[in-house]
Structures are given as structure tokens and as C-alpha cells.
Write an enzyme that holds these catalytic residues in place. Sequence first.
Site, short mmCIF file in Angstrom:
data_model
loop_
_atom_site.label_atom_id
_atom_site.label_comp_id
_atom_site.label_asym_id
_atom_site.label_seq_id
_atom_site.Cartn_x
_atom_site.Cartn_y
_atom_site.Cartn_z
N ARG A 229 0.84 -1.19 0.00
CA ARG A 229 0.00 0.00 0.00
C ARG A 229 0.88 1.24 0.00
O ARG A 229 1.88 1.31 0.74
CB ARG A 229 -0.90 0.04 1.24
CG ARG A 229 -2.16 -0.81 1.10
CD ARG A 229 -3.08 -0.26 -0.01
NE ARG A 229 -4.26 -1.07 -0.26
CZ ARG A 229 -4.35 -2.04 -1.17
NH1 ARG A 229 -3.30 -2.38 -1.91
NH2 ARG A 229 -5.48 -2.69 -1.35
N GLU A 258 -3.32 7.56 -5.89
CA GLU A 258 -3.35 6.82 -7.15
C GLU A 258 -4.41 7.39 -8.06
O GLU A 258 -5.56 7.55 -7.62
CB GLU A 258 -3.61 5.33 -6.88
CG GLU A 258 -2.42 4.69 -6.17
CD GLU A 258 -2.58 3.19 -5.93
OE1 GLU A 258 -3.55 2.59 -6.41
OE2 GLU A 258 -1.71 2.61 -5.26
N HIS A 276 -0.28 -0.21 -9.93
CA HIS A 276 -1.04 -1.08 -9.01
C HIS A 276 -1.48 -2.37 -9.73
O HIS A 276 -2.67 -2.66 -9.85
CB HIS A 276 -2.26 -0.33 -8.44
CG HIS A 276 -2.76 -0.92 -7.16
ND1 HIS A 276 -3.31 -0.17 -6.15
CD2 HIS A 276 -2.83 -2.21 -6.71
CE1 HIS A 276 -3.68 -0.95 -5.15
NE2 HIS A 276 -3.39 -2.20 -5.47
N1 LIG Z 1 -0.41 -4.51 -5.12
C1 LIG Z 1 -1.52 -5.18 -5.14
O1 LIG Z 1 -2.22 -5.23 -6.15
C2 LIG Z 1 -1.96 -5.92 -3.93
C3 LIG Z 1 -1.64 -5.46 -2.68
N2 LIG Z 1 -2.04 -6.14 -1.57
C4 LIG Z 1 -1.66 -5.59 -0.28
O2 LIG Z 1 -0.58 -6.37 0.24
C5 LIG Z 1 -0.56 -6.26 1.65
C6 LIG Z 1 -0.38 -7.63 2.28
O3 LIG Z 1 -1.47 -8.47 1.94
P1 LIG Z 1 -1.61 -9.95 2.59
O4 LIG Z 1 -0.29 -10.58 2.67
O5 LIG Z 1 -2.69 -10.63 1.88
O6 LIG Z 1 -2.09 -9.54 4.05
P2 LIG Z 1 -1.97 -10.40 5.38
O7 LIG Z 1 -2.99 -9.84 6.29
O8 LIG Z 1 -1.98 -11.84 5.08
O9 LIG Z 1 -0.53 -10.00 5.95
C7 LIG Z 1 -0.21 -8.77 6.51
C8 LIG Z 1 0.87 -9.02 7.55
O10 LIG Z 1 1.32 -7.75 8.03
C9 LIG Z 1 1.61 -7.92 9.40
N3 LIG Z 1 1.65 -6.61 10.06
C10 LIG Z 1 0.60 -5.87 10.49
N4 LIG Z 1 1.07 -4.75 11.07
C11 LIG Z 1 2.42 -4.80 11.01
C12 LIG Z 1 3.44 -3.93 11.44
N5 LIG Z 1 3.18 -2.80 12.10
N6 LIG Z 1 4.73 -4.27 11.19
C13 LIG Z 1 5.01 -5.43 10.54
N7 LIG Z 1 4.08 -6.31 10.14
C14 LIG Z 1 2.79 -5.99 10.36
C15 LIG Z 1 0.50 -8.82 9.90
O11 LIG Z 1 0.85 -9.45 11.11
C16 LIG Z 1 0.36 -9.81 8.76
O12 LIG Z 1 1.15 -10.95 8.99
C17 LIG Z 1 -1.86 -5.56 2.01
O13 LIG Z 1 -1.57 -4.19 2.23
C18 LIG Z 1 -2.71 -5.70 0.78
O14 LIG Z 1 -3.67 -4.71 0.69
C19 LIG Z 1 -2.70 -7.32 -1.66
C20 LIG Z 1 -3.04 -7.83 -2.87
C21 LIG Z 1 -2.74 -7.13 -4.11
O1 LIG Z 2 -8.20 -4.82 -7.32
C1 LIG Z 2 -7.00 -4.73 -7.50
O2 LIG Z 2 -6.42 -4.99 -8.55
C2 LIG Z 2 -6.14 -4.27 -6.31
C3 LIG Z 2 -5.76 -5.42 -5.45
C4 LIG Z 2 -5.29 -4.98 -4.13
O3 LIG Z 2 -4.62 -4.01 -3.98
C5 LIG Z 2 -5.71 -5.77 -2.98
O4 LIG Z 2 -6.30 -6.84 -3.15
O5 LIG Z 2 -5.44 -5.31 -1.85
#
Ligand SMILES: NC(=O)C1=CN([C@@H]2O[C@H](COP(=O)(O)OP(=O)(O)OC[C@H]3O[C@@H](n4cnc5c(N)ncnc54)[C@H](O)[C@@H]3O)[C@@H](O)[C@H]2O)C=CC1
Ligand SMILES: O=C(O)CCC(=O)C(=O)O
Length: 524
Positions: A229, A258, A276
Site C-alpha cells: 500500500r 493513485e 497497481h
Molecule cells: N499490489 C496489489 O495489487 C496488492 C496489494 N495487496 C496488499 O498487500 C498487503 C499484504 O497483503 P496480505 O499478505 O494478503 O495480508 P496479510 O494480512 O496476510 O498479511 C499482513 C501481515 O502484516 C503484518 N503486520 C501488520 N502490522 C504490522 C506492522 N506494524 N509491522 C510489521 N508487520 C505488520 C500482519 O501481522 C500480517 O502478517 C496488504 O496491504 C494488501 O492490501 C494485496 C493484494 C494485491
Molecule cells: O483490485 C486490485 O487490482 C487491487 C488489489 C489490491 O490491492 C488488494 O487486493 O489489496
Amino acid sequence: MVRILVSDAMSEEGLAPLLADPTIEVVQKKVNEVEEELHQFDALLVRSATKVTEQLLQKMPNLKIVGRAGVGVDNIDVDAATRYGVVVINAPNGNTISTAEHTFAMMASLVRRIPQAHISVKSREWNRSAFVGVELFGKHLGIIGFGRIGSEVAKRARAFGMHVHVYDPFLTKARAEKIGVDVCTLDELLAQADIITVHTPLTKETKGLLGPKNLAKTKKGVYLINCARGGIIDEQALIPFLENKHVAGVALDVFEQEPPGDHPLLSFDNVIVTPHLGASTVEAQVNVATQVAEEVLKFLQGKPVTSSINLPTLSKDVYEKIQAFYTLARKMGILASQYMGEPVQEIAITYSGSVADLETTFITRSLLAGFLKPRVASTVNEVNAAMIAKERGIAFSEKFSANGNDYNNSIALTVYGENKTFTMKGTHIVHYGDRIVHFNGFAIDFAPEGHLLYIQHHDKPGMIGKVGNILGDHQVNIATMQVGRQEAGGKAIMMLSLDKPLDDALVDTLESIEDIDVVKRLEV
Ligand SMILES: NC(=O)C1=CN([C@@H]2O[C@H](COP(=O)(O)OP(=O)(O)OC[C@H]3O[C@@H](n4cnc5c(N)ncnc54)[C@H](O)[C@@H]3O)[C@@H](O)[C@H]2O)C=CC1
Ligand SMILES: O=C(O)CCC(=O)C(=O)O
């Protein structure tokens, strides 16, 4: 007909379960294209473009569920949705692999300068010496946030022969050991890592996590990646670290704003960017749309959802076990609220016998929703009941007892009001249904259903006859009648189930009978 608005582009294949259902109308249009119809929709499906604000929720009074086809729900005002009783669900793992792979693609591109070399060759240059990179093999990768995506990145990094260091304050030792990663403090990670990638949600704690102070703790020549993010790496803070070459390169898939517009970071040659795209693969889009469509369908069919952001998550098995108590608790809440008819400060619930072993959070929310329903003008359901109770200064507590005291299971409640305290106990009997077995201090046995009439009186001969005659004279049929008393000649109650509700005049007539103290209509 159920109406679902899909306001961001979503895979048709993923939406198939909804599109195939003849009881559902799916409208695939942007919010501003259906302004006039917003009040009609039952469900809203979004990706990240649609901002689900409180203002939008106000325009959608019929909305029951928002489905986010993705992980991050930062485009949804979850607190407002909770207040309005709208369930928010996401698709937590459908795009994990795609985002981990994108992170890796960014990492390889960053250290081998692939985007810059690509532009150069496309500009008809052939400058091999300008694009010397470094290997990933043997490098130290620091992963901040070790959830779904962070752990998939770690697997791939190990396959590349990298040393993986992880910082995640919520990661249990057992899980870290199982995966075999080096868990360290943030300072240790910053000091050791050649490449740092962030995979946390954007929260108060993670906003600006890599800001001026922590960037200064990184190794000279460090590479940074953000496919999570915008804002976890402070964009403004990066600029001096890029200018003085402390940071060797940055890969960004996400931005604080964005699209980022004419952002100063975009003019650095060693900052590579994508718009993104982490989840933008055919597979991820089918996965997230399918997950969210299936969950919304289940929800609309009254089945439990497994990926709710603002509801306790229940498996099908657990849901089936608690369903009976969920209904009983709802009815008890309604009865208690109507009986009290005054402000209350506290509701104490005791679960006994077999129900004490179940997931009671949901049952308690159901009871609170039943209690608040007659008192709250807006929607109240298990999503917002606890929040509304809190807002109205109603404390609630749960106690558990293995011993059901004569019943296989029971839910007992004590409601503390401004002027009185009320108690009730209910049980659910298989093949028989819900029964209230104690009401206001009296042992009794009635089904909490329909038009009920509660009468508290002195235990004297002829009382039942008097009530029966008055109701009969007014053509009110009594379906069932249960009586109870504390002692012979003392206080007694009747609980009547009527075929139609009583009007005010009839209640006044009953109240005027000598030796009747309380007459209350209860509607369940
Ligand atoms: N670029 C994109 O298109 C996408 C971005 N994302 C983003 O990726 C990120 C991670 O997603 P997931 O792995 O599915 O989430 P998740 O919830 O499985 O993992 C997040 C991790 O961050 C840890 N965390 C929380 N606060 C923290 C802190 N202060 N310091 C260190 N670690 C901390 C949590 O304990 C957890 O293990 C999210 O922000 C999500 O929105 C997800 C999918 C697509
Ligand atoms: O919809 C998308 O492509 C963004 C995905 C994403 O950032 C998320 O799943 O957190």
C-alpha cells in the site's frame, strides 16, 4: 428480485454464480451511472476504484453487503458500514500468488535494471555497460509483514538462494520456525537487508514505517520494494535518500495517491513503477471475483460467510450448531427489550450446558440485535449490534457454565434497567423448539412467538376466568396459556398466546381489574 451492483471491472467468469442465478439481477455499472437507482441495491461488489464512503452508504439504504474483490479494504469505510449494519467481506487469498510473483518480478527488474534497459533498446540504443546489475543469489532480503504475500515472497526468495529476514510483530514463533525464517526486530532487519520489501496493511502503525528515521538505519545501497500500500514507504522521505544514492533503487506498484500524477519520484531513473498491477493477472481476477461472488451468494441465501471484515467468521459446521441458539437469543432479546420498556445499563448473559461450548459471540450479537431492534430507528443486526449497544451506554457480558441446571442447554439473561432488573431463561429443545422457562422470577414454560400477553397478578381464585371472559367478550382468541406463581396466594403470572394483538383500550381494561399489577403486550 435481489439486485447487485458491480461497480468496478470484474472477471465475468468469476461472477458466473451470480449471473446464472435467476433470482438475482446483476448491474455492471459505475456508481455515478446509477445514481437514481442506488437505493434499490442489496449488494455492492467493488475492487479498489470505487470508494465506499459513508455518503455512498447513505444513498444505499437497502444495502446488506459490500464485497471487495481483493485484499485491502482501505477504499471502504468499514466503520461506517458497520454502523449501518452492512457486512463487508473481502477475497483474502485469491490474489496472493499474483502479488508475490509481481513483487518478485519487480525485484528482478530493479536489480537488473530491466525497465531502463528496455526503454534504451526501444530507443534504438545498445549500451550494455550502462545496465550492469547485481545478483539476487546470496543477498539478504528483509520482509516486513509476514502474512499471505510476505510468506509467498519468502518461498521464492529461498529458491533464488537469498537469506530471508522477517519482521512482523504478530508472527508467532511457532509459525516462523515452521517456515524456517529468521525472525528479527525492525532495526536488525533494516541493518542487514540488501533488499527490503513491505507486505503489511496500511495502518496507523505502518503509515510511514519506512520514513526518514528508519531509512537512515538501512544499509547504503539498499533496494526498496512496495507492492502493498502506498505510504508504508514515505514517498517524500525517499527523495533525499535517492539523491544522495543511499538508496540504490526503488520499485513501487502502489502510491499514496493513485494515480500519482506528476510525482517527483517518477523523474528518478532508478525508481521503477507499475500502476497497481500486483493482482492484475487473469488467474487472480477470476479467483477474487469467484471468491467474492460465492460469498455474497451464500450471504444472500442466509448462509455463513467466511471472510467478513466486520462479522465473526464462522465455518458451516459451527453455524449449523449455533443456528438454533441464535434464533432463541434473538427472541429473548426482543422480549426483554419490550418487557423492560425503559433505559437499561447492562445485559448479563450466562450460557449453560451444551451452548456454553459453542462460539457464542454470534449468539450474543443476535440477542443484542433483538434487544435493540424495538429501540433503534435504523437497521440493527449482528454486524452493528455490539457497536450500537456501546454507543448507547449498554454494557454486556458473557458468562459460561458447564452445568445446564435441569436443561441440556440454556441462555439466561439479567437486564439492569434504571428502575428495575429483569431476568429470563430460555432453552432450545430438539424437535420441540424454543421455550422460555423462567420469566421475571417465575418458573414458566412458553414458546417465544407471536402475540403474547403477560399478566402479573395476585394468586386468587377466578383471575384466569376474569381475563378469559374479557378477551372472549372482545373476540380475542387465546391460543395457549401458561401460568406460574412464586407461592400459593402470592405473586403469579399468566403468559397468553393470542391469535391477534390487543388494542390499547383492552390493555387498559385488563389493567383496571383488581389484583392485576402488570399487563404487557409482547410481540415476537
Ligand atoms: N499490489 C496489489 O495489487 C496488492 C496489494 N495487496 C496488499 O498487500 C498487503 C499484504 O497483503 P496480505 O499478505 O494478503 O495480508 P496479510 O494480512 O496476510 O498479511 C499482513 C501481515 O502484516 C503484518 N503486520 C501488520 N502490522 C504490522 C506492522 N506494524 N509491522 C510489521 N508487520 C505488520 C500482519 O501481522 C500480517 O502478517 C496488504 O496491504 C494488501 O492490501 C494485496 C493484494 C494485491
Ligand atoms: O483490485 C486490485 O487490482 C487491487 C488489489 C489490491 O490491492 C488488494 O487486493 O489489496
